[in-house]
Design an enzyme around this catalytic site. Structure first.
Site, PDB file in Angstrom:
ATOM      1  N   LYS A 288       0.852  -1.185   0.000  1.00  0.00           N
ATOM      2  CA  LYS A 288       0.000   0.000   0.000  1.00  0.00           C
ATOM      3  C   LYS A 288       0.890   1.238   0.000  1.00  0.00           C
ATOM      4  O   LYS A 288       1.825   1.349   0.792  1.00  0.00           O
ATOM      5  CB  LYS A 288      -0.913  -0.004   1.225  1.00  0.00           C
ATOM      6  CG  LYS A 288      -1.990   1.063   1.202  1.00  0.00           C
ATOM      7  CD  LYS A 288      -2.971   0.890   2.358  1.00  0.00           C
ATOM      8  CE  LYS A 288      -4.080   1.936   2.291  1.00  0.00           C
ATOM      9  NZ  LYS A 288      -5.047   1.782   3.401  1.00  0.00           N
ATOM     10  N   GLU A 377     -18.735  -5.486  11.577  1.00  0.00           N
ATOM     11  CA  GLU A 377     -19.633  -4.701  12.420  1.00  0.00           C
ATOM     12  C   GLU A 377     -20.608  -5.578  13.205  1.00  0.00           C
ATOM     13  O   GLU A 377     -20.897  -5.307  14.381  1.00  0.00           O
ATOM     14  CB  GLU A 377     -20.414  -3.695  11.564  1.00  0.00           C
ATOM     15  CG  GLU A 377     -19.558  -2.598  10.950  1.00  0.00           C
ATOM     16  CD  GLU A 377     -18.937  -3.002   9.622  1.00  0.00           C
ATOM     17  OE1 GLU A 377     -18.217  -2.171   9.021  1.00  0.00           O
ATOM     18  OE2 GLU A 377     -19.175  -4.158   9.174  1.00  0.00           O
ATOM     19  N   ARG A 405     -25.027  -2.067   8.926  1.00  0.00           N
ATOM     20  CA  ARG A 405     -24.695  -3.461   8.654  1.00  0.00           C
ATOM     21  C   ARG A 405     -24.896  -4.349   9.872  1.00  0.00           C
ATOM     22  O   ARG A 405     -24.825  -5.571   9.764  1.00  0.00           O
ATOM     23  CB  ARG A 405     -23.241  -3.538   8.175  1.00  0.00           C
ATOM     24  CG  ARG A 405     -22.986  -2.789   6.876  1.00  0.00           C
ATOM     25  CD  ARG A 405     -21.539  -2.374   6.697  1.00  0.00           C
ATOM     26  NE  ARG A 405     -20.639  -3.490   6.514  1.00  0.00           N
ATOM     27  CZ  ARG A 405     -20.247  -3.978   5.330  1.00  0.00           C
ATOM     28  NH1 ARG A 405     -20.721  -3.442   4.218  1.00  0.00           N
ATOM     29  NH2 ARG A 405     -19.407  -4.974   5.259  1.00  0.00           N
TER      30      ARG A 405
END
Length: 642
Positions: A288, A377, A405
């Site tokens: 990244k 979540e 969610r």
């Protein structure tokens, strides 16, 4: 600001132009694409490190695949800048994330190359599988369906559900695992450890390099020999890795790990995979922030750094001569540590957003009492419920849009059992440049209908501290505290804790003509409006409700008895929100006042600056002033009208 576009990139207006290049030119194109992203994001802002990490993968995919006929889905979409630039949006990329410009995420309404709208994690495999099955039904046997998912997003339960289903299908599905050990923050959990074991196993990687050539030769002998060889391959992989390959145990053909920055090797591999039927997974190891040294070194900081000097790496921040109010999230983070020092039952939970929510402050100060559970979540909520049954007091910090969610868990696992879990909903209301997928528009409506639930919102930093203090007092049950993205209004915010009586609002400004009832930090826009109206000779009263549930019925009786004109203001959905709650109260008690509701209308709010979104949706100070003038029109003189 204009930048020079690289020699090759300047000629790429869509993937058909890309396919005209020779394979040896792909490395140069990748370098030019990476530099273009650095140039643009440094002066215009946006997500940064994620797209740099998939430059070569993006080039290889569009070089080999026949997009948009072949359907390409980017999980979450933070990493899709290169994809957008190569698919006809290079010359308008400077409008990324600004009002009336292109979205920061893939969007089906923006381009035919954006096969699926994304913004929340872990959805790509499900969507791609749905498309692949649809292609089967329609007889489109040559169509490819590719889901690019990060190892962070793979921790989401939905991704596992999709892998489980895909494994029993015969669909033409390719999952590309973009493995960089990061989401926004470093990844956690057993899956991370498993992927690390694959990428660091020297014996397995030597085997991997040889097996493809062996299988190719055996396939020439016949299908039976090939079948035997595949079984042998699985067995050897499992032995070398000391356990069965997770993906192959789910009936995926596993390929990798491969160097995600070797664009020519990626192109050759993808070309081969096009001709292998059924569900497949390509494990690509990437970095990244690749190509920008500072981003490679501190990937969390450079996930979305804002404007910066691309030469020195200095991140540009606005300076002020006056004290600056802190971000609400930082007030949360520091206050949580203060409270936890006083109350040893408090624990912190976040689903993969420690820096975004400022839970990282507690994770640093009290690592044994703060938990990052990964992008999960639902698990975060039920994990919190489990902690609460044992007498601990969880502060479960989730972005409002991501709480959507986990709604079933809020009801089934927390509210029905009346457990004392404090839900701190960051990014409540409109969120600015992240746009439609990230707005916290609906939590007032979907939380206030849940039994046992307290739903609150602070108008400022002091109220946030006091609501957090109140929520951790004994026997408060399920408790929601919603607060917005961005800075508050109080530079001097560290005040002594005070308990707030549940369900009690407060009078901000006395007035005569009408009443303004605000909920949460958007009430500061009402303060501005009242100040301006007072200068015009109009004197509305202003009340800060603080609680959507329970409502302050005593205060509301006073308001409805005194005022026959009322304006409600909220940074949330009008349908089912605080304005709806006021109308319900009015109807239930036989009042007949004229009520104007200001808030998020029944439409999608696109990306723009936060204050522009308030203005466009008509619930900023200007809108409050305008509605007040309309309601008071009969009392205004010409000199009062601005």
């Amino acid at each position: 600001m204009q930048f020079e576009t690289g020699e090759l990139l300047s000629k790429i207006n869509d993937p058909s132009d890309l396919k005209k290049l020779k394979e040896d030119q792909l490395e140069q194109l990748s370098q030019e694409l990476r530099q273009f992203i650095i140039d643009q994001v440094s002066v215009n802002g946006g997500h940064f490190a994620a797209s740099l990490g998939v430059v070569e993968l993006t080039v290889a995919l569009h070089y080999v695949m026949d997009t948009p006929y072949d359907q390409l889905i980017w999980d979450v979409g933070h990493q899709a800048y290169g994809h957008k630039i190569l698919t006809g949006r290079r010359d308008i990329f400077h409008t990324n994330r600004i009002e009336n410009g292109i979205s920061g995420f893939p969007n089906r309404f923006e381009s035919k190359y954006d096969a699926f709208g994304v913004g929340h994690s872990s959805t790509s495999i499900s969507a791609a599988l749905g498309m692949a099955v649809a292609s089967q039904i329609k007889g489109e046997k040559d169509r490819q369906h590719i889901a690019v998912i990060g190892d962070g997003a793979l921790t989401g339960g939905m991704a596992f559900e999709a892998l489980n289903h895909a494994g029993i299908s015969k669909s033409n599905l390719l999952v590309i695992l973009n493995d960089n050990c990061m989401s926004i923050d470093p990844n956690v959990g057993a899956l991370k450890e498993y992927l690390t074991s694959i990428t660091t196993s020297k014996r397995y990687n030597r085997f991997r390099d040889d097996i493809a050539a062996v299988l190719t030769k055996i396939s020439e002998v016949g299908p039976n020999a090939l079948g035997i060889a595949k079984k042998l391959e699985k067995s050897i992989k499992g032995t070398l890795l000391k356990n069965a390959n997770l993906f192959e145990s789910l009936n995926f053909r596993y390929f990798g790990p491969v160097d995600g920055h070797d664009v020519k090797k990626l192109a050759k591999t993808l070309e081969d995979l096009k001709h292998i039927p059924g569900p497949k997974l390509l494990h690509a190891v990437t970095v990244k922030g690749k190509g920008f040294a500072l981003a490679e070194k501190d990937q969390t900081k450079w996930h979305a750094p804002g404007l910066f000097d691309k030469i020195t790496g200095e991140i540009k921040k606005s300076l002020s001569d006056k004290p600056v109010a802190p971000k609400f999230q930082d007030v949360f983070g520091h206050t949580l540590v203060e409270l936890a020092e006083q109350n040893d039952k408090i624990v912190g939970i976040t689903p993969a957003m420690p820096s975004g929510s400022s839970m990282n402050i507690m994770m640093k100060a009290m690592p044994e009492r703060a938990f990052d559970v990964g992008i999960a979540e639902q698990h975060a909520v039920t994990f919190s419920a489990g902690l609460a049954t044992q007498g601990l007091l969880p502060f479960c910090n989730i972005y409002s849009s991501f709480m959507q969610r986990a709604y079933d868990q809020v009801i089934h696992d927390v509210a029905l059992q009346n457990l004392n879990v404090v839900f701190c909903l960051d990014r409540a209301g409109v969120v600015g440049a992240d746009g439609a997928t990230h707005h916290g528009a609906y939590d007032i409506a979907f939380m206030r209908c849940v039994p046992n639930m307290t739903v609150s919102a602070p108008m400022n930093e002091e109220e946030l501290r006091n609501l957090m203090y109140t929520a951790q007092l004994p026997n408060k049950g399920p408790f929601v505290i919603r607060y917005p993205r961005g800075n508050g209004v109080m530079p001097d915010w560290r005040r002594p804790f005070m308990e707030i009586e549940i369900g009690k609002g407060r009078l901000i400004t006395e007035g005569e003509e009408l009443a303004i009832l605000s909920f949460g930090a958007i009430g500061n826009e009402a303060v501005k409006a009242v100040q301006h109206l007072n200068e015009l000779g109009i004197h509305p009263a202003h009340y800060d409700l603080r609680f959507a549930k329970p409502l302050d019925e005593s205060l509301l009786h006073q308001v409805f008895k005194k005022f026959n004109k009322i304006i409600t203001v909220e940074d949330g959905s009008l349908q089912g929100g605080i304005g709806s709650a006021i109308l319900e109260f009015m109807a239930d008690h036989g009042y007949h006042s004229q009520v104007v509701r200001l808030g998020i209308p029944d439409k999608i709010i696109e990306h723009a600056e936060q204050n522009a979104q308030w203005k466009n949706a008509r619930y900023d100070a200007t809108a409050i002033i305008a509605e007040t003038k309309k309601l008071c029109d009969g009392k205004l003189t010409s000199s009062m009208v601005g």
